[in-house]
Design an enzyme around this catalytic site. Sequence first.
Site, PDB file in Angstrom:
ATOM      1  NE  ARG A 103      -1.014  -0.217   4.818  1.00 40.76           N
ATOM      2  CZ  ARG A 103      -0.750  -1.235   5.455  1.00 40.76           C
ATOM      3  NH1 ARG A 103      -1.436  -2.428   5.113  1.00 40.76           N
ATOM      4  NH2 ARG A 103      -0.509  -1.364   6.864  1.00 40.76           N
ATOM      5  CE  LYS A 122       1.552   2.400   5.639  1.00 41.60           C
ATOM      6  NZ  LYS A 122       2.201   2.223   6.957  1.00 41.60           N
ATOM      7  N   GLY A 135      -4.487  -1.761  -0.804  1.00 38.27           N
ATOM      8  CA  GLY A 135      -3.449  -0.569  -0.898  1.00 38.27           C
ATOM      9  C   GLY A 135      -4.085   0.647  -0.550  1.00 38.27           C
ATOM     10  NE  ARG A 199      10.255  -1.162   2.936  1.00 39.37           N
ATOM     11  CZ  ARG A 199       9.021  -0.858   3.900  1.00 39.37           C
ATOM     12  NH1 ARG A 199       8.921  -1.728   4.715  1.00 39.37           N
ATOM     13  NH2 ARG A 199       8.475   0.236   3.732  1.00 39.37           N
ATOM     14  CG  ASP A 269       8.025  -7.169   6.102  1.00 36.88           C
ATOM     15  OD1 ASP A 269       8.330  -7.867   6.736  1.00 36.88           O
ATOM     16  OD2 ASP A 269       7.140  -6.632   5.882  1.00 36.88           O
ATOM     17  CG  ASP A 279       6.684  -0.063   7.006  1.00 37.51           C
ATOM     18  OD1 ASP A 279       6.298   0.730   6.410  1.00 37.51           O
ATOM     19  OD2 ASP A 279       7.278  -1.085   6.525  1.00 37.51           O
TER      20      ASP A 279
END
Length: 529
Positions: A103, A122, A135, A199, A269, A279
């Site tokens: 997303r 995002k 998404g 990442r 991730d 994140d």
Amino acid sequence: MRNLQIDNSFTNSLPKDPITENYTRQVAHVAFSTALPLKFPKSSLIHVSKLAKELGFTKEEIQSDEFLLLFTGQHLYPNTESYAMAYAGHQFGNWAGQLGDGRAINLFETLQDGNRWAFQLKGAGPTPYSRRGDGLAVLRSSIREHLCSEAMHHLGIPTTRSLSLALSGEEVLRDIMYEGHPAFEKGAIVCRVAPSFIRFGNFELAAAQGDNELLKQLADYTIASFFTDIKTSGAAAYLQFFQEVTDRTLAMIMHWQRVGFVHGVMNTDNMSILGLTIDYGPYGWLEPYDHGWTPNTTDRQHKRYRYGAQPEIGLWNLLQLANALFPLIEDAPALQRILDSYTTAYQVQYLDTMMNKIGIYYTHKDDRDLIQKLEENLHLHETDMTIFYRELSKIDATTAVKDAFKIISASFYTNTALNEKHKNTWLEWLESYILRLGFDLKQTDHDDFAFAKARIEKMNKTNPKYVLRNYISQLVIDAADQGDDELLGEVYEMLQHPYDEQPKFKKWYALRPEWARSKVGCSMLSCSS
């Protein structure tokens, strides 16, 4: 709007998915796939951070239609192509295979005053890596990401940044606690900014596919772009690269531990190759001090990503990265030495961090015992981490033990429930601590007043007064959901100076209210966004 200095190094340097259609699929031997944002004709900006001015945008530009259209994905900047990154990862300790930007849609990279910035939306729509997702993102999670990204930056913690927060103008169906009760929520889009969003998982995907050429391309690109101090080549360069990633990762996690931040989803991730916090999902700050606390409902049973385990999980994730990089290095003992250096460095940095938190300058043979006993005491009774360490600076070598206890009592959630045994344990520790402060005082050449002032300044630069507690975020979310963005602006302003006293924001320097103890969004959170 002024001309941006576009320099799309990632897409220019690495292989692209030849399929341009945007549908869910497995990819092989590529670093990214084309992904176009959806159109949101009813989108509107809620908040733009001060990062915009740092990046050179003027007030007029920020207020322009062009800014809104660009950073909600309605218009693409000329001669750019939006895309989603391909990566894999280990989730909760298990190999999850291909993941990718499900997303997140990357817009472009710019150069500004010699710094590289990648811009990413995002919540702007699906990508080839969205799996079963749509998404999209909702307002509550987007507010949390927008505020926390900037809060962490001003705490001095390496992080991705947030440029803007916008409503998409559409509703999104979400099951907030994964309990079979989905409901529509306001959709939102965050524009994230970082030097790079690469990442650990980017390298893991290439390694898992046995694509050593892509693995080498990724490593060479990352080193050339972001680790420019590495001047060697071949295996030596990749070893130095891994050492620097290890050092940056540890430094980031030590900052988390210092302020009581719990990431909640330390999957590989979600680990930035640059050592940035990335994140922001079900994160939280310790309120009652508890090494076993996790904010993530998904992690409630095993608590893999609990506060006390974050340094260990960082090492475990680095081991997975080492395995991914092995084909470029082929020297297991050398990689193991770097992993071992993480453990050694952690012990040193942990002691240094704790010495700063409790305001100790000079070393003493009993320091580790003093710190260990402190952490044991903090677990005896619900004690607010942020308030405890901030109040501790008010104690000095001349403070009476009973007065010191009264000072730290401001951090106890229920004073009446503190039994006599626990109180005596605290009194014993405070007596040792005050004596320890006296030892420091004897070592200095400064006068008592100057030393005390310097100690308070040191502690208050280490221990923030204001952090983004979950209940504060929830209050902002509740207000914004009703169309009131005033509280969002107030909390954002407060988070710009988390170490300062800021008397006008004193109401936020308080114990978590009892109503927030078990309220959804205040105690634990899901990954739903």
